[in-house]
Design a protein around this motif. Structure first.
Motif, short mmCIF file in Angstrom:
data_model
loop_
_atom_site.label_atom_id
_atom_site.label_comp_id
_atom_site.label_asym_id
_atom_site.label_seq_id
_atom_site.Cartn_x
_atom_site.Cartn_y
_atom_site.Cartn_z
N ARG A 1 1.15 11.13 9.02
CA ARG A 1 -0.25 10.89 8.62
C ARG A 1 -0.45 9.46 8.14
O ARG A 1 -1.50 8.87 8.36
N GLU B 1 0.83 -1.21 0.00
CA GLU B 1 0.00 0.00 0.00
C GLU B 1 0.87 1.26 0.00
O GLU B 1 0.69 2.16 -0.83
N SER C 1 4.29 12.22 -2.00
CA SER C 1 4.88 13.49 -2.40
C SER C 1 3.83 14.60 -2.37
O SER C 1 4.09 15.72 -1.92
N ALA C 2 2.62 14.27 -2.86
CA ALA C 2 1.55 15.27 -2.87
C ALA C 2 1.20 15.68 -1.45
O ALA C 2 0.95 16.86 -1.18
N MET C 3 1.19 14.71 -0.52
CA MET C 3 0.90 15.06 0.88
C MET C 3 1.95 16.02 1.40
O MET C 3 1.62 17.01 2.06
N GLU C 4 3.22 15.73 1.11
CA GLU C 4 4.28 16.62 1.57
C GLU C 4 4.04 18.03 1.08
O GLU C 4 4.20 19.00 1.82
N THR D 1 2.71 6.39 -6.95
CA THR D 1 1.73 7.27 -7.60
C THR D 1 1.81 8.70 -7.07
O THR D 1 0.88 9.48 -7.26
N GLU D 2 2.92 9.01 -6.39
CA GLU D 2 3.20 10.37 -5.91
C GLU D 2 2.23 10.85 -4.85
O GLU D 2 2.16 12.05 -4.57
N GLN D 3 1.46 9.94 -4.25
CA GLN D 3 0.53 10.39 -3.22
C GLN D 3 1.27 10.92 -1.99
O GLN D 3 0.85 11.88 -1.36
N MET E 1 1.51 4.03 -2.90
CA MET E 1 1.25 5.45 -2.64
C MET E 1 2.45 6.28 -3.04
O MET E 1 2.33 7.38 -3.57
N ASP F 1 2.72 15.78 6.74
CA ASP F 1 3.87 14.90 6.80
C ASP F 1 3.41 13.45 6.62
O ASP F 1 2.68 12.92 7.46
N PRO F 2 3.82 12.79 5.52
CA PRO F 2 3.32 11.43 5.30
C PRO F 2 3.78 10.45 6.38
O PRO F 2 3.09 9.46 6.63
#
Lengths: 261, 272
Positions: free
Chosen positions: A142, A119, A130-133, A126-128, A123, A138-139
């Protein structure tokens, strides 16, 4: 020519040391996110469901069979000494001290650990993350922190369920099939399994296993090469390293807990 | 303060960035003016996305300065960087939506993470942002049910959820059909004008970029080769820029990858 294997040894050692360092820094950072989880415990509950509740079936079925096999094997040994009333003790002690925490942790690494790695790896791919950052989330806090805490909480519960179902399996085979006296089965178990020495130590073991397996799983996912091959390799690593860590730590913990008896 | 609004929002000086032994940027100067749409163009693989990551602080330069709104990004600590990022939005090439929650929750995500607004207000804000990108009706869909153009528009709604001062677009037009391309092009321009956003767009779609950008930088091989307004660029005397803008197959950027002489190469295999 002579330096080649030496060089490779050095490079491998450095790589391992670097990875270990990264893993520990990662852990520190993730632990830093724990306080913020308290007011948002729903995030942890969700992970508890994903890695705990969804692992219930495999844990319960395995526990049942392990308990049944224990009863069969234990009976065959005990019957030579005419001590079949002790079957309940044999089954429950093996489960609570060793097999419950260890086998449940191995299954947990395969069922929940691999899922966590895949998972988080996807993530990342798919840059998810990076997008959160970039959204200033903060991944590690989170995404990783609730999963780690969820794993730590789920593991002892799963191990306890494994042991309980295993004892039931032992009861069905021992009392139902092999004709061990029911009263002796339960009363001997009650008399000889200590809450502190046996049950509590088993719980400590499973907390440690849950922590280590989930840490490895989350770190492997986060540290994976973000390609389909990289994620698949990371998933494999989680299961292999998680299982080896559980077995190695089990020896250390057993030596510490029961070594001086 | 009056003086501040005249200063560029992002100012990059003598930027050097290396990846391994490969130099991606070698002394790049870029200014991004407030309230304008700046396009950064260049061939694939020139590190345009890397530039956005340097501005967002996900990467650190090897030398040079990156200043955003008066703050030097590489020198910011963890807290400062996260505070700054709350005021920036970034649109990733594939949208990068969170795949386990639906469109509504994706747009609500930054609001729920960073504000303590009541759910009723979050709902209003999410619907307003979705309305702006024309997808209010798609709020219950999962990201896997969206087309590429729709994903990008949802990601755009998410990026403007916190009303940032700046938004960065990473290849917003790549792989879009003409209709969604047109939608995105006009959306970018409208958002910049209506919200007063500062926009930075990285792209290699020449016609679309030139049609909406206020200012354009062209990067190649680690350097800014040309910059100016779209009109200025069209009149550029640089043969390289002309080749890039016209999409000619041969020119300063040769069609052939460096190779030994063709005849020699063919004959070398004849003796085998």
């Amino acid at each position: 020519m002579m330096t080649d294997p030496l060089q490779r040894l050095g490079a491998t050692t450095l790589a391992v040391a670097e990875r270990l360092g990264r893993g520990h820094l990662f852990l520190l950072h993730v632990l830093g996110g724990f306080p913020a989880l308290l007011p948002r415990f729903g995030l942890v509950i969700k992970q508890l469901y994903a890695s705990g509740v969804l692992s219930l079936l495999i844990i319960a079925v395995s526990g049942l069979f392990v308990g049944m096999v224990l009863a069969l094997q234990g009976y065959n040994t005990l019957v030579d000494f005419g001590a079949t009333e002790s079957l309940g003790v044999v089954v429950s002690l093996s489960l609570v001290r060793e097999l419950g925490p260890v086998v449940a942790a191995l299954l947990f690494a395969g069922r929940a650990g691999s899922a966590l790695t895949a998972e988080i790896g996807l993530m990342k791919a798919t840059e998810q993350l990076s997008a959160m950052e970039m959204m200033a989330v903060d991944p590690l806090h989170r995404v990783a922190a609730p999963r780690l805490l969820g794993g730590i909480l789920a593991m002892p519960l799963l191990a306890a369920i494994f042991s309980a179902v295993g004892v039931l399996g032992g009861y069905f085979v021992g009392v139902g099939l092999l004709g061990v006296d029911e009263g002796a089965f339960w009363s001997q178990m009650q008399a000889n399994v200590d809450l502190y020495d046996d049950v509590a130590n088993g719980v400590i073991k499973s907390v440690v296993f849950g922590f280590v397996v989930t840490w490895i799983a989350v770190f492997e996912g986060y540290d994976s090469v973000p390609t389909s091959e990289g994620v698949s390799r990371a998933t494999t690593k989680t299961v292999v390293q998680g299982s080896l860590a559980v077995l190695g730590l089990d020896f250390v913990l057993t030596a510490l807990m029961f070594g001086d008896e | 303060m009056t003086d501040d609004s005249q200063k560029p929002l992002v100012s990059i000086r003598d930027l050097v960035f290396k990846r391994g032994s490969r130099t991606i940027f070698d002394g790049v100067d870029i200014d991004i003016q407030r309230g304008k749409l700046t396009a950064i163009m260049g061939p694939s693989g020139t590190g345009k996305t890397t530039l956005l990551r340097l501005i967002g602080g996900q990467l650190r330069p090897d030398a040079g300065t990156v200043v955003v709104d008066g703050q030097s990004v590489p020198d910011l600590g963890y807290r400062g960087l996260y505070q700054l990022r709350k005021r920036m939005g970034m649109l990733f090439q594939n949208g990068a939506l969170l795949t386990d929650i639906n469109v509504y929750d994706n747009v609500a995500f930054p609001l729920r993470e960073h504000t303590k607004l009541p759910e009723s207000m979050i709902r209003d804000l999410v619907l307003m942002k979705l309305e702006a990108v024309g997808l209010r009706g798609a709020r219950d869909l999962m990201p896997s049910e969206l087309s590429g153009g729709m994903s990008r528009r949802v990601a755009l709604a998410r990026a403007i959820a916190l009303d940032p001062m700046m938004i960065m677009y990473d290849e917003p037009f790549t792989g879009q059909d003409p209709i969604s391309m047109g939608v995105l092009v006009s959306l970018l321009r409208t958002l910049t004008d209506v919200l007063g956003l500062t926009s930075v767009m990285v792209s290699h779609d020449v016609a679309e970029s030139l049609s909406i950008a206020d200012y354009v930088y062209v990067i190649s091989e680690g350097k800014v080769v040309e910059h100016g307004t779209p009109d200025h660029l069209n009149e550029s005397s640089s043969p390289w820029v002309q080749q890039f803008l016209q999409g000619q197959r041969d020119g300063p950027v040769p069609f052939h990858y460096p190779a030994p002489d063709y005849i020699d190469d063919l004959m070398a295999g004849a003796g085998r």
